[in-house]
Design a protein around this motif. Structure first.
Motif, PDB file in Angstrom:
ATOM      1  N   PHE A   1      -4.543  -5.604   0.343  1.00 15.36           N
ATOM      2  CA  PHE A   1      -4.315  -4.734   1.490  1.00 15.36           C
ATOM      3  C   PHE A   1      -3.005  -3.958   1.317  1.00 15.36           C
ATOM      4  N   GLN A   2      -1.953  -4.621   0.848  1.00 15.30           N
ATOM      5  CA  GLN A   2      -0.662  -3.970   0.621  1.00 15.30           C
ATOM      6  C   GLN A   2      -0.753  -2.929  -0.491  1.00 15.30           C
ATOM      7  N   GLN A   3      -1.502  -3.232  -1.551  1.00 14.40           N
ATOM      8  CA  GLN A   3      -1.666  -2.278  -2.656  1.00 14.40           C
ATOM      9  C   GLN A   3      -2.428  -1.034  -2.192  1.00 14.40           C
ATOM     10  N   ILE A   4      -3.473  -1.233  -1.413  1.00 15.76           N
ATOM     11  CA  ILE A   4      -4.238  -0.094  -0.893  1.00 15.76           C
ATOM     12  C   ILE A   4      -3.353   0.748   0.016  1.00 15.76           C
ATOM     13  N   HIS A   5      -2.570   0.088   0.868  1.00 19.15           N
ATOM     14  CA  HIS A   5      -1.653   0.799   1.767  1.00 19.15           C
ATOM     15  C   HIS A   5      -0.641   1.615   0.967  1.00 19.15           C
ATOM     16  N   GLN A   6      -0.038   1.009  -0.036  1.00 21.27           N
ATOM     17  CA  GLN A   6       0.953   1.705  -0.858  1.00 21.27           C
ATOM     18  C   GLN A   6       0.336   2.911  -1.572  1.00 21.27           C
ATOM     19  N   ARG A   7      -0.850   2.712  -2.152  1.00 26.01           N
ATOM     20  CA  ARG A   7      -1.510   3.820  -2.856  1.00 26.01           C
ATOM     21  C   ARG A   7      -1.913   4.914  -1.882  1.00 26.01           C
ATOM     22  N   SER A   8      -2.355   4.536  -0.693  1.00 29.48           N
ATOM     23  CA  SER A   8      -2.692   5.522   0.341  1.00 29.48           C
ATOM     24  C   SER A   8      -1.490   6.404   0.663  1.00 29.48           C
ATOM     25  N   GLU A   9      -0.341   5.778   0.817  1.00 27.86           N
ATOM     26  CA  GLU A   9       0.872   6.539   1.105  1.00 27.86           C
ATOM     27  C   GLU A   9       1.210   7.490  -0.031  1.00 27.86           C
ATOM     28  N   GLN A  10       1.040   7.045  -1.272  1.00 27.38           N
ATOM     29  CA  GLN A  10       1.299   7.913  -2.425  1.00 27.38           C
ATOM     30  C   GLN A  10       0.387   9.139  -2.411  1.00 27.38           C
ATOM     31  N   LEU A  11      -0.802   8.981  -1.861  1.00 27.12           N
ATOM     32  CA  LEU A  11      -1.764  10.079  -1.800  1.00 27.12           C
ATOM     33  C   LEU A  11      -1.641  10.899  -0.517  1.00 27.12           C
TER      34      LEU A  11
ATOM     35  N   PHE B   1      -9.734   0.898  -6.252  1.00 26.90           N
ATOM     36  CA  PHE B   1      -9.781  -0.434  -5.650  1.00 26.90           C
ATOM     37  C   PHE B   1     -11.222  -0.920  -5.473  1.00 26.90           C
ATOM     38  N   SER B   2     -12.051  -0.638  -6.436  1.00 27.26           N
ATOM     39  CA  SER B   2     -13.454  -1.003  -6.339  1.00 27.26           C
ATOM     40  C   SER B   2     -13.909  -1.639  -7.645  1.00 27.26           C
ATOM     41  N   VAL B   3     -15.154  -2.043  -7.647  1.00 24.03           N
ATOM     42  CA  VAL B   3     -15.805  -2.528  -8.863  1.00 24.03           C
ATOM     43  C   VAL B   3     -17.077  -1.719  -9.044  1.00 24.03           C
ATOM     44  N   PRO B   4     -17.564  -1.585 -10.271  1.00 22.06           N
ATOM     45  CA  PRO B   4     -18.819  -0.852 -10.471  1.00 22.06           C
ATOM     46  C   PRO B   4     -19.939  -1.473  -9.629  1.00 22.06           C
ATOM     47  N   ALA B   5     -20.728  -0.629  -9.027  1.00 24.12           N
ATOM     48  CA  ALA B   5     -21.821  -1.110  -8.184  1.00 24.12           C
ATOM     49  C   ALA B   5     -22.862  -1.839  -9.028  1.00 24.12           C
ATOM     50  N   GLN B   6     -23.323  -2.946  -8.517  1.00 25.15           N
ATOM     51  CA  GLN B   6     -24.399  -3.705  -9.158  1.00 25.15           C
ATOM     52  C   GLN B   6     -25.747  -3.346  -8.538  1.00 25.15           C
ATOM     53  N   THR B   7     -25.694  -2.706  -7.367  1.00 21.41           N
ATOM     54  CA  THR B   7     -26.866  -2.297  -6.622  1.00 21.41           C
ATOM     55  C   THR B   7     -26.450  -1.128  -5.731  1.00 21.41           C
ATOM     56  N   LEU B   8     -27.405  -0.342  -5.297  1.00 20.51           N
ATOM     57  CA  LEU B   8     -27.087   0.737  -4.358  1.00 20.51           C
ATOM     58  C   LEU B   8     -27.086   0.233  -2.925  1.00 20.51           C
ATOM     59  N   ASP B   9     -27.439  -1.033  -2.735  1.00 20.38           N
ATOM     60  CA  ASP B   9     -27.354  -1.654  -1.423  1.00 20.38           C
ATOM     61  C   ASP B   9     -25.896  -2.079  -1.208  1.00 20.38           C
ATOM     62  N   LEU B  10     -25.603  -2.669  -0.079  1.00 24.28           N
ATOM     63  CA  LEU B  10     -24.248  -3.148   0.174  1.00 24.28           C
ATOM     64  C   LEU B  10     -23.948  -4.368  -0.688  1.00 24.28           C
ATOM     65  N   PRO B  11     -22.683  -4.519  -1.073  1.00 24.10           N
ATOM     66  CA  PRO B  11     -22.309  -5.721  -1.823  1.00 24.10           C
ATOM     67  C   PRO B  11     -22.296  -6.929  -0.890  1.00 24.10           C
ATOM     68  N   PRO B  12     -22.166  -8.135  -1.445  1.00 23.89           N
ATOM     69  CA  PRO B  12     -22.039  -9.310  -0.577  1.00 23.89           C
ATOM     70  C   PRO B  12     -20.821  -9.161   0.340  1.00 23.89           C
TER      71      PRO B  12
ATOM     72  N   PRO C   1      -7.635   1.257   8.933  1.00 26.09           N
ATOM     73  CA  PRO C   1      -6.828   1.297  10.154  1.00 26.09           C
ATOM     74  C   PRO C   1      -6.602   2.744  10.587  1.00 26.09           C
ATOM     75  N   PRO C   2      -6.157   2.954  11.830  1.00 23.16           N
ATOM     76  CA  PRO C   2      -5.829   4.325  12.250  1.00 23.16           C
ATOM     77  C   PRO C   2      -4.852   4.960  11.260  1.00 23.16           C
ATOM     78  N   HIS C   3      -5.093   6.238  10.952  1.00 21.00           N
ATOM     79  CA  HIS C   3      -4.284   6.925   9.947  1.00 21.00           C
ATOM     80  C   HIS C   3      -4.457   8.430  10.102  1.00 21.00           C
ATOM     81  N   PHE C   4      -3.665   9.177   9.330  1.00 19.36           N
ATOM     82  CA  PHE C   4      -3.910  10.609   9.192  1.00 19.36           C
ATOM     83  C   PHE C   4      -3.558  11.020   7.777  1.00 19.36           C
ATOM     84  N   HIS C   5      -4.139  12.127   7.390  1.00 12.69           N
ATOM     85  CA  HIS C   5      -3.924  12.668   6.048  1.00 12.69           C
ATOM     86  C   HIS C   5      -2.981  13.860   6.142  1.00 12.69           C
TER      87      HIS C   5
END
Length: 174
Positions: free
Chosen positions: A156-166, A135-146, A65-69
């Motif tokens: 989404f809430q966890q990513i948002h919260q961690r983003s704010e912490q950073l 918030f990821s998993v180890p890549a199984q391929t260098l292509d895009l995941p399913p 989403p729109p954001h700034f660092h």
């Protein structure tokens, strides 16, 4: 005159050689983050936290989403595909060979024009890229995941919260 022994030169050279790296996307340095594949080419561990460099393979429809660092600048060097960027009151459409620099404090967002795009992402200073690992998993391929199903609201809430912490601030719109 300063005398330097062979042993001192050997250990200085060994230290320098250990800090030099050669890197490309591999399964060992790559993750699937939501619908994307990110390969960490250089992290803060390599640069004394000066910057990180990530090879990003993006899928349309899964951009942040729109954001700034508040702490870091972001720069995108487009390798393939086309991406629309909104940065403050400026709009850019960038394709292969173009660089977009997003200074800290400038609200921004981006969306893919093409179905996929590849870019090199520089984050300076390093640190924010850790969210992609967390918030990821180890890549199984260098292509895009399913294509993921509906993302859980909790994720989404966890990513948002961690983003704010950073030091990232999400906005309703840019």
């Amino acid at each position: 005159m300063i005398a330097v022994t062979f042993i001192e030169i050997f250990f200085m050279t060994e230290t320098l050689l250990r800090s030099a790296i050669s890197q490309k996307p591999t399964l060992e340095n790559s993750v699937h983050y939501i619908a994307h594949t990110f390969s960490f080419l250089v992290t803060g561990e390599h640069t004394d936290n000066a910057y990180s460099l990530t090879h990003c393979f993006f899928r349309k429809g899964y951009t942040p989403p729109p954001h700034f660092h508040t702490l870091e600048d972001e720069s995108f060097y487009i390798l393939d595909g086309v991406i629309d960027f909104q940065a403050g009151d400026k709009k850019f459409t960038a394709g292969a060979g173009e660089l977009i620099v997003l200074p800290k404090g400038v609200p921004h967002s981006f969306n893919l024009v093409t179905e996929t795009a590849k870019a090199l992402l520089v984050i300076s200073p390093a640190g924010f890229e850790t969210i992609f690992k967390e918030f990821s998993v180890p890549a199984q391929t260098l292509d895009l995941p399913p294509v993921p199903g509906k993302l859980p609201k909790e994720l989404f809430q966890q990513i948002h919260q961690r983003s704010e912490q950073l030091g990232n601030v999400w906005m309703p719109e840019v």
